[in-house]
Design a protein around this motif. Structure first.
Motif, PDB file in Angstrom:
ATOM      1  N   ASN A   1      46.282  40.471  50.347  1.00  0.00           N
ATOM      2  CA  ASN A   1      47.522  41.243  50.261  1.00  0.00           C
ATOM      3  C   ASN A   1      48.194  41.145  48.900  1.00  0.00           C
ATOM      4  N   GLU A   2      47.675  40.289  48.031  1.00  0.00           N
ATOM      5  CA  GLU A   2      48.242  40.102  46.698  1.00  0.00           C
ATOM      6  C   GLU A   2      47.107  39.885  45.695  1.00  0.00           C
ATOM      7  N   PHE A   3      47.442  39.957  44.425  1.00  0.00           N
ATOM      8  CA  PHE A   3      46.442  39.779  43.373  1.00  0.00           C
ATOM      9  C   PHE A   3      45.997  38.327  43.315  1.00  0.00           C
ATOM     10  N   ILE A   4      44.700  38.121  43.348  1.00  0.00           N
ATOM     11  CA  ILE A   4      44.088  36.802  43.206  1.00  0.00           C
ATOM     12  C   ILE A   4      43.302  36.837  41.891  1.00  0.00           C
ATOM     13  N   PRO A   5      43.664  36.011  40.904  1.00  0.00           N
ATOM     14  CA  PRO A   5      42.990  36.062  39.602  1.00  0.00           C
ATOM     15  C   PRO A   5      41.593  35.431  39.613  1.00  0.00           C
ATOM     16  N   ALA A   6      40.711  36.021  40.400  1.00  0.00           N
ATOM     17  CA  ALA A   6      39.355  35.503  40.578  1.00  0.00           C
ATOM     18  C   ALA A   6      38.569  35.473  39.264  1.00  0.00           C
ATOM     19  N   HIS A   7      38.986  36.281  38.286  1.00  0.00           N
ATOM     20  CA  HIS A   7      38.287  36.314  36.999  1.00  0.00           C
ATOM     21  C   HIS A   7      38.378  34.982  36.267  1.00  0.00           C
ATOM     22  N   ARG A   8      39.286  34.112  36.669  1.00  0.00           N
ATOM     23  CA  ARG A   8      39.458  32.815  36.014  1.00  0.00           C
ATOM     24  C   ARG A   8      38.529  31.741  36.564  1.00  0.00           C
ATOM     25  N   VAL A   9      37.620  32.124  37.461  1.00  0.00           N
ATOM     26  CA  VAL A   9      36.690  31.157  38.047  1.00  0.00           C
ATOM     27  C   VAL A   9      35.278  31.487  37.583  1.00  0.00           C
ATOM     28  N   VAL A  10      34.640  30.490  36.983  1.00  0.00           N
ATOM     29  CA  VAL A  10      33.298  30.652  36.412  1.00  0.00           C
ATOM     30  C   VAL A  10      32.392  29.538  36.960  1.00  0.00           C
ATOM     31  N   ASN A  11      31.128  29.578  36.582  1.00  0.00           N
ATOM     32  CA  ASN A  11      30.248  28.517  37.079  1.00  0.00           C
ATOM     33  C   ASN A  11      30.441  27.237  36.259  1.00  0.00           C
ATOM     34  N   ARG A  12      29.738  26.191  36.619  1.00  0.00           N
ATOM     35  CA  ARG A  12      29.938  24.870  36.007  1.00  0.00           C
ATOM     36  C   ARG A  12      29.622  24.811  34.520  1.00  0.00           C
ATOM     37  N   ASN A  13      28.943  25.830  34.014  1.00  0.00           N
ATOM     38  CA  ASN A  13      28.627  25.899  32.588  1.00  0.00           C
ATOM     39  C   ASN A  13      29.514  26.888  31.842  1.00  0.00           C
ATOM     40  N   GLY A  14      30.468  27.485  32.539  1.00  0.00           N
ATOM     41  CA  GLY A  14      31.354  28.453  31.907  1.00  0.00           C
ATOM     42  C   GLY A  14      30.812  29.867  31.888  1.00  0.00           C
ATOM     43  N   VAL A  15      29.758  30.115  32.654  1.00  0.00           N
ATOM     44  CA  VAL A  15      29.123  31.437  32.676  1.00  0.00           C
ATOM     45  C   VAL A  15      29.818  32.324  33.716  1.00  0.00           C
ATOM     46  N   LEU A  16      29.970  33.587  33.382  1.00  0.00           N
ATOM     47  CA  LEU A  16      30.620  34.574  34.245  1.00  0.00           C
ATOM     48  C   LEU A  16      29.637  35.069  35.316  1.00  0.00           C
ATOM     49  N   THR A  17      29.265  34.194  36.220  1.00  0.00           N
ATOM     50  CA  THR A  17      28.269  34.544  37.226  1.00  0.00           C
ATOM     51  C   THR A  17      28.802  35.523  38.265  1.00  0.00           C
ATOM     52  N   GLY A  18      30.115  35.619  38.421  1.00  0.00           N
ATOM     53  CA  GLY A  18      30.691  36.524  39.408  1.00  0.00           C
ATOM     54  C   GLY A  18      31.017  37.905  38.886  1.00  0.00           C
ATOM     55  N   LYS A  19      30.606  38.204  37.671  1.00  0.00           N
ATOM     56  CA  LYS A  19      31.015  39.461  37.022  1.00  0.00           C
ATOM     57  C   LYS A  19      30.563  40.717  37.768  1.00  0.00           C
ATOM     58  N   HIS A  20      29.533  40.617  38.549  1.00  0.00           N
ATOM     59  CA  HIS A  20      29.010  41.791  39.262  1.00  0.00           C
ATOM     60  C   HIS A  20      29.882  42.207  40.446  1.00  0.00           C
ATOM     61  N   HIS A  21      30.868  41.392  40.767  1.00  0.00           N
ATOM     62  CA  HIS A  21      31.723  41.672  41.920  1.00  0.00           C
ATOM     63  C   HIS A  21      33.069  42.297  41.528  1.00  0.00           C
ATOM     64  N   PHE A  22      33.189  42.724  40.290  1.00  0.00           N
ATOM     65  CA  PHE A  22      34.460  43.259  39.794  1.00  0.00           C
ATOM     66  C   PHE A  22      34.458  44.772  39.625  1.00  0.00           C
ATOM     67  N   GLY A  23      33.495  45.436  40.177  1.00  0.00           N
ATOM     68  CA  GLY A  23      33.454  46.897  40.079  1.00  0.00           C
ATOM     69  C   GLY A  23      32.750  47.379  38.824  1.00  0.00           C
ATOM     70  N   SER A  24      32.886  46.655  37.758  1.00  0.00           N
ATOM     71  CA  SER A  24      32.213  46.925  36.489  1.00  0.00           C
ATOM     72  C   SER A  24      31.751  45.581  35.942  1.00  0.00           C
ATOM     73  N   ILE A  25      30.578  45.544  35.354  1.00  0.00           N
ATOM     74  CA  ILE A  25      30.091  44.257  34.830  1.00  0.00           C
ATOM     75  C   ILE A  25      30.889  43.787  33.618  1.00  0.00           C
ATOM     76  N   TYR A  26      31.781  44.632  33.104  1.00  0.00           N
ATOM     77  CA  TYR A  26      32.603  44.265  31.953  1.00  0.00           C
ATOM     78  C   TYR A  26      34.028  43.889  32.345  1.00  0.00           C
ATOM     79  N   ALA A  27      34.418  44.123  33.576  1.00  0.00           N
ATOM     80  CA  ALA A  27      35.806  43.911  34.008  1.00  0.00           C
ATOM     81  C   ALA A  27      36.228  42.447  33.916  1.00  0.00           C
ATOM     82  N   MET A  28      35.389  41.524  34.379  1.00  0.00           N
ATOM     83  CA  MET A  28      35.746  40.107  34.360  1.00  0.00           C
ATOM     84  C   MET A  28      35.970  39.635  32.926  1.00  0.00           C
ATOM     85  N   GLU A  29      35.048  39.984  32.051  1.00  0.00           N
ATOM     86  CA  GLU A  29      35.181  39.604  30.641  1.00  0.00           C
ATOM     87  C   GLU A  29      36.438  40.227  30.040  1.00  0.00           C
ATOM     88  N   SER A  30      36.698  41.464  30.357  1.00  0.00           N
ATOM     89  CA  SER A  30      37.877  42.151  29.830  1.00  0.00           C
ATOM     90  C   SER A  30      39.164  41.457  30.275  1.00  0.00           C
TER      91      SER A  30
END
Length: 112
Positions: free
Chosen positions: A58-87
């Motif tokens: 029901n509210e914005f959850i800043p999921a883009h701030r969560v990465v894997n243990r090495n700092g890799v954007l492993t969840g980027k495919h779940h943001f609608g665009s593969i560039y959204a998380m990085e952006s």
């Protein structure tokens, strides 16, 4: 009507979301750090499932701030665009190179 298992899963997801909302802008944490904080040390994958489901919150959850243990954007495919998380991370001043947070250790936020 939800089963006990579904209710328990929803409770876990909501606990994850509450922690993620506390991550300061410009900082990142990991799936494992959140799982460990919740006393579910081996549930990093479930944290990922919770973050993927956060688009239904029901509210914005800043999921883009969560990465894997090495700092890799492993969840980027779940943001609608593969560039959204990085952006989103870049908008907060976080540098990303080759799908990895630069200065990951310095930017790491520990929920403990």
């Amino acid at each position: 009507m939800k089963s006990k298992k579904e209710e328990k899963q929803q409770d876990f997801f909501e606990m994850v979301w509450e922690i993620v909302k506390k991550i300061p802008p410009g900082r990142v944490t990991t799936y494992g750090a959140i799982a460990n904080f919740l006393g579910a040390r081996y549930s990093a994958r479930m944290v990922g499932y919770a973050l993927n489901a956060s688009k239904h919150a029901n509210e914005f959850i800043p999921a883009h701030r969560v990465v894997n243990r090495n700092g890799v954007l492993t969840g980027k495919h779940h943001f609608g665009s593969i560039y959204a998380m990085e952006s989103l991370l870049r908008m907060e001043g976080i540098e990303v190179e080759d799908d990895k947070v630069v200065r990951f250790k310095a930017l790491f936020w520990d929920p403990m």
